[in-house]
Design a protein around this motif. Structure first.
Motif: not given
Length: 602
Positions: A322-342
């Motif tokens: 759940e923590a990993s999914n939350f991080i991926i989703e919230q990083f996406g609020s900044y940029s897709q590139r950051l989210s994709d990296y996570a």
């Protein structure tokens, strides 16, 4: 609170099948051979201190560019195999094969360090500004070349530098290894409910997060007893390391180890003094936070073992998935590139999350190769565990943004190393605070303040301690009792009335591996710089999000190519001004105010 699913171990088989594989044996042999070849190449091209500046004709420029290309390539090659071997040592210090292979690599690393010194001395012999005008490669590496030119003024003679690097294997590095082995293999007996069991030190220290005060106290007492029983060899290690750094700094004509550290950190004393002054001015606010926490816990005053106690039961259990999914989703609020990296880091198993005997405590991120990093964590299924993952993924994202930079261009100071990690950690904190009820907010806010208090208040205590040890070690060795008293005095100066002075931690000098490093003294204030600089940048992002995004990745990419002051100016920040640091601390002060408000409602 315990995790119900198996926590991942990182996947290193994408590099080599294993330490006992023929592929690894060939890879290690090849790296050691290439280091030998680089040394021969440097000797052939006379990469060393020269008696006079050479003529910068076309032939010399070609030689220079070949030297830089070979040196960069060798640094990348060594980075991969060094991180690969360390991944086994750091997850199981009792792995004899890993320890043996790292020792084998150490010979090559020593030789490579000697080539690095020769390279620095060589640059110091050149007309660097004229070279930058003549060579595109030199222009691309202008900042590290200018820095090497200045550093060359602080080198000993070539013979002395070579001797120092060879002796370091059996002196400073050996003492560092001793501390790492003792601390990671330390098993601590603890009696709970009439039954005595042995726990690894990392597990004992994790008990500081327990809801049960009796357990926290018992773990604290057991921890102090364990450090006391191992204090003599650890004090010998610390005394030896600090003496070596004092001697080498003096021989290299630095005013002090701190002056050398500031040079490495790409900041000046004016910047450090401004930051520390702002930090000291904030201590009353942090003591206010600690007193509020004490009230929430029903205590008159916090003991050391209460520093990490939860003030509210987290109804939200952040399991790893759940923590990993939350991080991926919230990083996406900044940029897709950051989210994709996570998402890639989780998917490709770049993270070793399970705490276990023999594994190094804490967390870190290491650049492995190309765009890949590896993250060590000791995950707890709570907001703090998720926050740590976000922090380390920020380091990985920083590495990603330096992908197209050469090894020389990627060498950024610790002061700037925390820039992306603090930014990513702040994204997660703000997102979590906005999605939970006020009763849950206080737990998240406290976890953040807890970490920030460590970085501002505790880091200052560590800085004061190290400064005192360096000064006193110039005269003689310090006893265990003297080290304890210096540590206690530093904690009194910083925590002050925020903690019970009868319940501090005299052996924190034994706990922190950061003190046991000859190549990186003052492994403390850069963390404070990173936190406050990262918060300052996040404030700029909130003010002008789109404009900020256009420049931020380039800032991360450039952290090895300009001083901290120059990079900060891109965002209108003057790091020599105390007002900037106070403005960053205002953000934490607002959190303390909110914490007090939420506490008053309970």
């Amino acid at each position: 609170m315990s995790t119900t699913t198996a926590l991942p171990h990182w996947d290193m088989t994408v590099v080599y099948p294993g330490l006992d594989s023929s592929e690894f044996a060939q890879g290690l042999s090849q790296v050691l051979q290439h280091i030998d070849e680089l040394a021969s190449f440097f000797a052939e091209k006379q990469v060393q201190a020269l008696p006079a500046a050479p003529v910068l004709d076309d032939a010399f420029v070609r030689d220079f560019e070949q030297v830089v290309a070979r040196y960069n390539a060798m640094s990348d090659e060594v980075r991969t195999i060094s991180v690969y071997i360390s991944s086994f040592v750091n997850t199981n210090s009792q792995d004899d094969l890993a320890q043996a292979k790292y020792s084998e690599l150490q010979r090559g690393l020593t030789l490579l360090a000697q080539q690095a010194t020769r390279f620095t001395a060589w640059i110091g012999s050149l007309d660097v500004e004229a070279l930058i005008e003549r060579s595109q490669v030199a222009r691309d590496h202008a900042f590290p070349l200018r820095k090497a030119y200045k550093q060359a003024r602080h080198l000993m003679s070539p013979v002395e530098e070579e001797l120092a690097s060879e002796l370091n294997v059996s002196s400073g590095s050996a003492w560092t290894k001793l501390h790492g082995n003792i601390s990671s293999q330390l098993n601590v007996p603890l009696k709970i409910d009439g039954e005595t069991k042995s726990y690894p030190m990392s597990a004992i220290r994790n008990m500081a997060f327990s809801e049960e005060r009796d357990l926290r106290r018992l773990a604290y007492e057991a921890e102090l007893a364990a450090w006391k029983s191992n204090a003599v060899p650890l004090a010998a290690a610390l005394n030896s390391i600090k003496n070596e750094v004092n001697v080498i700094s003096r021989r290299r004509q630095w005013e002090s180890p701190l002056e050398a550290s500031l040079f490495d950190s790409s900041i000046d004393r004016e910047t450090l003094d401004a930051m520390l002054s702002a930090a000291r001015a904030s201590f009353p606010d942090w003591r206010r936070y600690l007193r509020t926490k004490a009230r929430l816990l029903g205590l008159e005053k916090l003991a050391w073992y209460d520093l990490f106690a939860p003030v509210a039961r987290e109804s939200k259990v952040w399991e790893f998935a759940e923590a990993s999914n939350f991080i991926i989703e919230q990083f996406g609020s900044y940029s897709q590139r950051l989210s994709d990296y996570a998402a890639r880091a989780f998917r490709e198993r770049w993270i070793d999350a399970e705490p276990r005997p023999g594994k190094r405590d804490g967390a870190y991120c290491a650049s492995l190769r190309a765009d890949e990093s590896r993250i060590l964590a000791n995950f707890k299924p709570a907001f703090a565990g998720m926050s740590t993952l976000a922090h380390e993924l920020g380091h990985g994202y920083h590495n990603l943004n330096m992908l197209k930079r050469t090894a020389l261009q990627r060498r950024h100071p610790m002061t700037l190393a925390e820039t992306a990690s603090i930014f990513c950690e702040t994204i997660i904190r703000h997102a979590a605070l906005g999605q939970v009820e006020p009763s849950e907010q206080i737990a998240i806010l406290e976890a953040s303040l807890q970490g920030s208090c460590q970085v501002v208040v505790d880091i200052t205590s560590r800085f004061l301690f190290e400064q005192n040890v360096f000064e006193k070690r110039q005269r003689r060795e310090l006893s265990v009792d003297e080290l304890n008293e210096l540590m206690l005095d530093s904690q009194r100066q910083t925590y002050g009335a925020g903690l019970d002075e009868a319940m501090l931690h005299p052996y924190m000098w034994a706990v922190k591996g950061h003190y046991y490093n000859t190549g990186r003294s003052y492994y403390n204030y850069p963390y404070m710089f990173g936190l406050l600089f990262g918060l300052g940048l996040y404030a700029r992002y909130q003010q002008q999000p789109e404009e900020f995004k256009q420049s931020y990745d380039d800032l991360l990419s450039s952290t090895g190519m300009a001083s901290a002051a120059e990079l900060a100016q891109r965002f209108g920040i003057d790091i020599r001004s105390e007002s900037f640091w106070r403005s960053s601390l205002d953000i934490t002060r607002q959190d303390i105010d909110l914490f007090e408000q939420l506490a008053a409602q309970r």
